[in-house]
Motif scaffolding. Structure first.
Motif, PDB file in Angstrom:
ATOM      1  N   LEU A 117       0.882  -1.143   0.034  1.00 43.68           N
ATOM      2  CA  LEU A 117       0.015   0.137  -0.025  1.00 43.68           C
ATOM      3  C   LEU A 117       0.684   1.318   0.022  1.00 43.68           C
ATOM      4  O   LEU A 117       0.581   2.203  -0.528  1.00 43.68           O
ATOM      5  CB  LEU A 117      -1.086  -0.030   1.176  1.00 43.68           C
ATOM      6  N   MET A 118       1.824   1.320   0.761  1.00 46.19           N
ATOM      7  CA  MET A 118       3.002   2.153   0.705  1.00 46.19           C
ATOM      8  C   MET A 118       3.323   2.612  -0.858  1.00 46.19           C
ATOM      9  O   MET A 118       3.455   3.686  -1.194  1.00 46.19           O
ATOM     10  CB  MET A 118       3.733   2.323   1.808  1.00 46.19           C
ATOM     11  N   LEU A 119       3.839   1.782  -1.225  1.00 51.27           N
ATOM     12  CA  LEU A 119       4.236   1.693  -2.595  1.00 51.27           C
ATOM     13  C   LEU A 119       3.497   2.278  -3.691  1.00 51.27           C
ATOM     14  O   LEU A 119       3.794   3.108  -4.595  1.00 51.27           O
ATOM     15  CB  LEU A 119       5.138   0.460  -3.035  1.00 51.27           C
ATOM     16  N   ARG A 120       2.267   1.775  -3.391  1.00 45.43           N
ATOM     17  CA  ARG A 120       1.200   2.120  -4.500  1.00 45.43           C
ATOM     18  C   ARG A 120       0.682   3.586  -4.021  1.00 45.43           C
ATOM     19  O   ARG A 120       0.557   4.363  -5.002  1.00 45.43           O
ATOM     20  CB  ARG A 120      -0.051   1.355  -4.394  1.00 45.43           C
ATOM     21  N   VAL A 121       0.719   4.086  -2.835  1.00 45.47           N
ATOM     22  CA  VAL A 121       0.557   5.626  -2.870  1.00 45.47           C
ATOM     23  C   VAL A 121       1.422   6.365  -3.087  1.00 45.47           C
ATOM     24  O   VAL A 121       1.286   7.439  -3.809  1.00 45.47           O
ATOM     25  CB  VAL A 121       0.379   5.405  -1.023  1.00 45.47           C
ATOM     26  N   ALA A 122       2.867   5.845  -3.034  1.00 48.99           N
ATOM     27  CA  ALA A 122       3.882   6.493  -3.506  1.00 48.99           C
ATOM     28  C   ALA A 122       3.939   6.747  -5.189  1.00 48.99           C
ATOM     29  O   ALA A 122       4.404   7.728  -5.653  1.00 48.99           O
ATOM     30  CB  ALA A 122       5.333   5.874  -3.030  1.00 48.99           C
ATOM     31  N   ASN A 123       3.112   5.775  -5.747  1.00 53.05           N
ATOM     32  CA  ASN A 123       2.921   5.852  -7.231  1.00 53.05           C
ATOM     33  C   ASN A 123       1.904   6.752  -7.636  1.00 53.05           C
ATOM     34  O   ASN A 123       1.552   6.934  -8.541  1.00 53.05           O
ATOM     35  CB  ASN A 123       2.604   4.586  -7.644  1.00 53.05           C
ATOM     36  N   GLY A 124       1.216   7.207  -6.504  1.00 53.57           N
ATOM     37  CA  GLY A 124       0.065   8.237  -6.904  1.00 53.57           C
ATOM     38  C   GLY A 124      -1.122   7.376  -7.000  1.00 53.57           C
ATOM     39  O   GLY A 124      -2.389   8.240  -7.410  1.00 53.57           O
ATOM     40  N   GLU A 125      -1.377   6.414  -6.384  1.00 50.85           N
ATOM     41  CA  GLU A 125      -2.601   5.587  -6.827  1.00 50.85           C
ATOM     42  C   GLU A 125      -3.437   5.725  -5.800  1.00 50.85           C
ATOM     43  O   GLU A 125      -2.992   6.077  -4.316  1.00 50.85           O
ATOM     44  CB  GLU A 125      -2.200   4.097  -6.728  1.00 50.85           C
ATOM     45  N   ARG A 126      -4.787   5.641  -5.708  1.00 54.29           N
ATOM     46  CA  ARG A 126      -5.807   5.729  -4.599  1.00 54.29           C
ATOM     47  C   ARG A 126      -5.896   4.392  -3.727  1.00 54.29           C
ATOM     48  O   ARG A 126      -5.326   3.430  -4.558  1.00 54.29           O
ATOM     49  CB  ARG A 126      -7.296   5.896  -5.281  1.00 54.29           C
ATOM     50  N   LEU A 127      -6.260   4.539  -2.613  1.00 51.08           N
ATOM     51  CA  LEU A 127      -6.374   3.321  -1.871  1.00 51.08           C
ATOM     52  C   LEU A 127      -7.446   2.359  -2.362  1.00 51.08           C
ATOM     53  O   LEU A 127      -8.345   2.877  -2.876  1.00 51.08           O
ATOM     54  CB  LEU A 127      -6.818   3.865  -0.290  1.00 51.08           C
ATOM     55  N   PRO A 128      -7.040   1.090  -2.508  1.00 50.03           N
ATOM     56  CA  PRO A 128      -8.232   0.352  -3.104  1.00 50.03           C
ATOM     57  C   PRO A 128      -9.299  -0.315  -2.129  1.00 50.03           C
ATOM     58  O   PRO A 128      -9.896  -1.195  -2.620  1.00 50.03           O
ATOM     59  CB  PRO A 128      -7.037  -1.183  -3.280  1.00 50.03           C
ATOM     60  N   LEU A 129      -9.540   0.355  -1.155  1.00 53.73           N
ATOM     61  CA  LEU A 129     -10.543   0.086  -0.425  1.00 53.73           C
ATOM     62  C   LEU A 129     -11.107   1.007   0.470  1.00 53.73           C
ATOM     63  O   LEU A 129     -10.379   2.252   0.485  1.00 53.73           O
ATOM     64  CB  LEU A 129     -10.197  -1.099   0.698  1.00 53.73           C
ATOM     65  N   THR A 130     -12.360   0.912   0.983  1.00 52.77           N
ATOM     66  CA  THR A 130     -12.719   2.233   1.851  1.00 52.77           C
ATOM     67  C   THR A 130     -12.964   1.536   3.270  1.00 52.77           C
ATOM     68  O   THR A 130     -12.553   0.546   3.690  1.00 52.77           O
ATOM     69  CB  THR A 130     -14.309   2.197   1.395  1.00 52.77           C
ATOM     70  N   GLN A 131     -13.068   2.513   4.406  1.00 48.99           N
ATOM     71  CA  GLN A 131     -13.104   2.138   5.538  1.00 48.99           C
ATOM     72  C   GLN A 131     -14.163   0.997   6.033  1.00 48.99           C
ATOM     73  O   GLN A 131     -13.701   0.061   6.606  1.00 48.99           O
ATOM     74  CB  GLN A 131     -13.567   3.481   6.634  1.00 48.99           C
ATOM     75  N   ASP A 132     -15.312   1.182   5.461  1.00 46.68           N
ATOM     76  CA  ASP A 132     -16.197  -0.179   5.793  1.00 46.68           C
ATOM     77  C   ASP A 132     -15.673  -1.420   4.961  1.00 46.68           C
ATOM     78  O   ASP A 132     -16.098  -2.416   5.548  1.00 46.68           O
ATOM     79  CB  ASP A 132     -17.596   0.167   4.820  1.00 46.68           C
ATOM     80  N   GLU A 133     -14.708  -1.384   4.215  1.00 49.74           N
ATOM     81  CA  GLU A 133     -14.310  -2.720   3.658  1.00 49.74           C
ATOM     82  C   GLU A 133     -13.135  -3.260   4.522  1.00 49.74           C
ATOM     83  O   GLU A 133     -12.361  -4.236   4.307  1.00 49.74           O
ATOM     84  CB  GLU A 133     -13.589  -2.651   2.147  1.00 49.74           C
ATOM     85  N   VAL A 134     -12.499  -2.304   5.448  1.00 46.61           N
ATOM     86  CA  VAL A 134     -11.441  -3.178   6.322  1.00 46.61           C
ATOM     87  C   VAL A 134     -11.776  -3.834   7.230  1.00 46.61           C
ATOM     88  O   VAL A 134     -12.898  -3.928   8.184  1.00 46.61           O
ATOM     89  CB  VAL A 134     -10.813  -1.716   7.085  1.00 46.61           C
ATOM     90  N   ARG A 135     -11.178  -5.203   7.282  1.00 46.52           N
ATOM     91  CA  ARG A 135     -11.804  -6.183   7.988  1.00 46.52           C
ATOM     92  C   ARG A 135     -10.920  -6.233   9.194  1.00 46.52           C
ATOM     93  O   ARG A 135      -9.829  -5.961   9.342  1.00 46.52           O
ATOM     94  CB  ARG A 135     -11.788  -7.411   7.278  1.00 46.52           C
ATOM     95  N   LEU A 136     -11.384  -7.077  10.126  1.00 45.75           N
ATOM     96  CA  LEU A 136     -10.714  -7.469  11.267  1.00 45.75           C
ATOM     97  C   LEU A 136     -11.044  -9.022  11.743  1.00 45.75           C
ATOM     98  O   LEU A 136     -12.067  -9.275  12.031  1.00 45.75           O
ATOM     99  CB  LEU A 136     -11.185  -6.817  12.527  1.00 45.75           C
ATOM    100  N   HIS A 137     -10.319  -9.719  11.117  1.00 41.91           N
ATOM    101  CA  HIS A 137     -10.278 -11.379  11.121  1.00 41.91           C
ATOM    102  C   HIS A 137      -9.338 -11.860  11.975  1.00 41.91           C
ATOM    103  O   HIS A 137      -8.389 -11.999  11.639  1.00 41.91           O
ATOM    104  CB  HIS A 137     -10.469 -11.966   9.495  1.00 41.91           C
ATOM    105  N   GLY A 138      -9.923 -12.619  12.982  1.00 42.33           N
ATOM    106  CA  GLY A 138      -8.943 -13.384  13.685  1.00 42.33           C
ATOM    107  C   GLY A 138      -8.101 -12.718  14.708  1.00 42.33           C
ATOM    108  O   GLY A 138      -8.358 -11.655  14.968  1.00 42.33           O
TER     109      GLY A 138
END
Length: 660
Positions: A312-333
């Motif tokens: 994600l850091m590298l994609r942000v450095a490339n100028g890309e948008r984050l590939p998910l929204t807050q509602d899509e952040v999971r908490l599993h296990g």
């Protein structure tokens, strides 16, 4: 511009970690290295490597011009700073920008604002983030520190404004501790960060250290990736972390996350970052600091969210948008991380150096019910030097529930083999078995409260004691088979922890009934002479994994935090033990021995001086931490063997005393 070649301005496990993700993304990698790291693992892993200077960090990894020169030499368009070293240095980010090189991290303004703890608290308060009461102004001297501490009310935390990693940080409970804490924090801060500014804040009692992971892009999107519990610390250095926290409820998690996002937006944040909080017993939380970099403990967040933070850091450095929204952040296990350090828990966790004569981590794996991950930057035969952080590896386990993750960690530590340097494996194993830890009753005072007299090894419960004596007897029986053949029944005298056991082994095919009088059960031992790990499978289904080293008259066993030398003899031979002489260790009480490899910073006494109990004798720096050596009783200094600046080995004689 898409990054094609990435230089990692770091070393050790974090450099290796970044290289793995870059390779997965098809990005070529460049390592940099000092004299001490010529043969290091990160150098071997990278596509290219550039030498940048002498072993001390100030002459290599902290040299901005040499990092930029390495980028130009190799054509690297971007730099990932890892953590530590230059990762939160705004001048470094600024210099990269001026050179047209992408910094895989936040903007300079954000680093500057959050890197100064005094400024960051003011910004946090303005952004609506809950902050700890304290004095944010600069402090002139120790007496002013005492005055401020009294006005805030003891206990207080004395901290370096530019600090991090536990350096330049002290807790003071009275005036004397405030004076000494100020002096030591100031000195450590100057040495580690080149910035000796100090501030003081209220120390929250029964505190938990809980932090929120953030990721932000250049398009104004900021997400919180839930929390990590980092309360188990020693000298403010995290030792065991987990995600999520066993303490937070959903409402508190949401409030902490939203305040963290508000702070990030207030400074125009981009890339990965972490907002750290102190949380009291009533779930009231207070802002501590924001780390404008990737955290050491980021793997546990990755394990419970399924996200690769470096990617994600590298994609942000490339100028890309984050590939998910807050509602899509999971908490599993649940995920647990244990930091394996080259430090001796039996000597108050003092740093250890040397060559790794044996390094065999557990095998990494991933399934729907269990994952084992080991982030490391070392290898068998490699050396742990005095120049850098003593971390060997970060062992992580994931499972659907917290207790399953803890049990997986305990089993993984059982089979993790490290030889050649002192290490904290036994301590980590002990914590995994403690009921308080399993209950999640954590505070930042956990280690001091659970080990008030220091770490002396784990006590053995009934199950673990039976495992140990069974393996000891079975190993000796297995060795005897090679000389005299298998016996259907054999008797053994086993001594462990000063207590003797009579063990009878009854062999039945592949299984052997182990009878210690107080317990009898069938087991199968998977071990052959020369192997270091023994697997004991009990008929009831329980499995124990023990590290074993046969000795002349028994076996050394390391298991669940205990390090034991067992005497294992045939009963007719054991009868003669009472006639054996007892070796008395030499009296070393009249010497001050250097407790760790390090450099003498200061000698506070001279030959002929009379010192009192608790008086400071000398200060030794090891791994950038200053260790104060004090007198244990009233005595006269007969001789001083060392001078400031001297490089000392562990147990080297520093002074001799005369009794009064």
């Amino acid at each position: 511009m898409k990054i094609q070649k990435l230089l990692i301005a770091n070393r050790g496990e974090i450099a290796c970690r970044v290289i793995k993700t870059a390779r997965k993304m098809g990005i070529a990698t460049v390592a940099v290295y000092s004299d001490a790291d010529k043969e290091a693992l990160h150098v071997r892993m990278a596509d290219e490597a550039v030498h940048i200077g002498a072993s001390p960090a100030k002459d290599s990894y902290l040299q901005i011009d040499r990092i930029i020169a390495a980028c130009r030499q190799t054509g690297a368009e971007a730099v990932h700073p890892g953590y530590g070293f230059l990762s939160e240095n705004p001048k470094f980010a600024e210099a990269l920008d001026a050179a047209g090189i992408v910094f895989v991290g936040p903007p300079v303004r954000a680093i500057e604002a959050m890197g100064d703890k005094i400024t960051s608290k003011k910004i946090a308060a303005e952004a609506g983030v809950s902050t700890v009461p304290g004095h944010m102004g600069l402090i002139a001297d120790a007496e002013e520190a005492v005055t401020i501490s009294r006005s805030i009310g003891y206990p207080v935390m004395i901290k370096a404004s530019a600090g991090g990693g536990g350096k330049g940080m002290r807790i003071a409970w009275n005036d004397d501790e405030a004076r000494e804490g100020f002096e030591r924090s100031k000195s450590e801060a100057a040495s580690s960060f080149g910035d000796d500014r100090i501030f003081i804040e209220k120390f929250v009692t029964e505190p938990r250290h809980i932090e929120i992971q953030l990721i932000a892009d250049a398009h104004g999107d900021v997400l919180y990736l839930n929390e990590r519990e980092c309360s188990i610390q020693r000298r403010n250095q995290k030792v065991i972390e987990e995600a999520p926290s066993p303490f937070l409820d959903e409402a508190t998690r949401k409030a902490m996350g939203e305040q963290s996002v508000a702070l990030a937006k207030a400074v125009g944040y981009r890339s990965a970052g972490t907002v750290e909080f102190i949380v009291d017993k009533d779930r009231k939380f207070y802002f501590l600091e924001m780390n404008t970099r990737l955290q050491v403990e980021h793997p546990v967040t990755e394990l419970v969210t399924g996200l690769d933070l470096v990617e994600l850091m590298l994609r942000v450095a490339n100028g890309e948008r984050l590939p998910l929204t807050q509602d899509e952040v999971r908490l599993h296990g649940w995920a647990i991380e244990s930091r394996l350090y080259a430090e001796d828990p039996y000597r108050n966790f003092l740093p250890s150096t040397g060559r790794l004569t044996r390094y065999r981590p557990p095998e990494e794996s991933a399934s729907p019910t269990l994952a084992v991950r080991n982030d490391t930057g070392v290898f068998e035969g490699g050396e742990i030097s005095t120049f850098y952080d003593p971390m060997i590896a970060k062992l992580c386990t994931w499972a659907p529930t917290r207790l399953e993750a803890i049990d997986a960690m305990a089993a993984s530590l059982d089979i993790f083999e490290v030889e050649g340097v002192g290490n904290n494996l036994a301590f980590l194993s002990t914590v995994m078995d403690q009921q308080r830890f399993r209950d999640g009753a954590l505070t930042t005072g956990y280690i001091a409260e659970e080990f008030p007299e220091g770490f002396t090894g784990a006590g053995l419960g009934a199950d673990h004691r039976f495992d140990v004596i069974a393996v000891a007897a079975l190993l000796m029986a297995r060795r005897d088979e090679r000389r005299a053949g298998a016996e259907a029944e054999s008797h053994w005298h086993v001594e462990v922890g000063g207590k003797a056991e009579t063990v009878v082994l009854h062999r039945h095919g592949l299984e052997t009934v182990v009878d210690a009088g107080w317990r009898s059960e069938a087991a199968r031992l998977d071990w052959q002479p020369g192997e270091r790990l023994a697997r004991l499978s009990w008929s009831g289904g329980r499995v124990a994994l023990l590290k074993v080293d046969p000795t002349t008259s028994g076996v050394r066993i390391r298991y669940r935090g205990a390090d034991l030398d067992l005497l294992v003899l045939k009963p007719h031979i054991a009868r003669y033990l009472k006639h054996m002489p007892i070796k008395v260790p030499p009296d070393m009480s009249r010497f001050l021995l250097c407790p760790m490899p390090g450099q003498v910073v200061r000698i506070d006494v001279g030959e002929g001086d009379i010192v009192e109990d608790g008086q400071t004798l000398a200060i030794v720096e090891a791994m950038k931490m200053e260790n104060v050596l004090k007198a244990e009783k009233r005595a006269r200094i007969a001789r001083v063997h060392v001078k400031p600046g001297a490089i000392l080995a562990v147990d080297q004689v520093m002074m001799e005393f005369e009794a009064l």
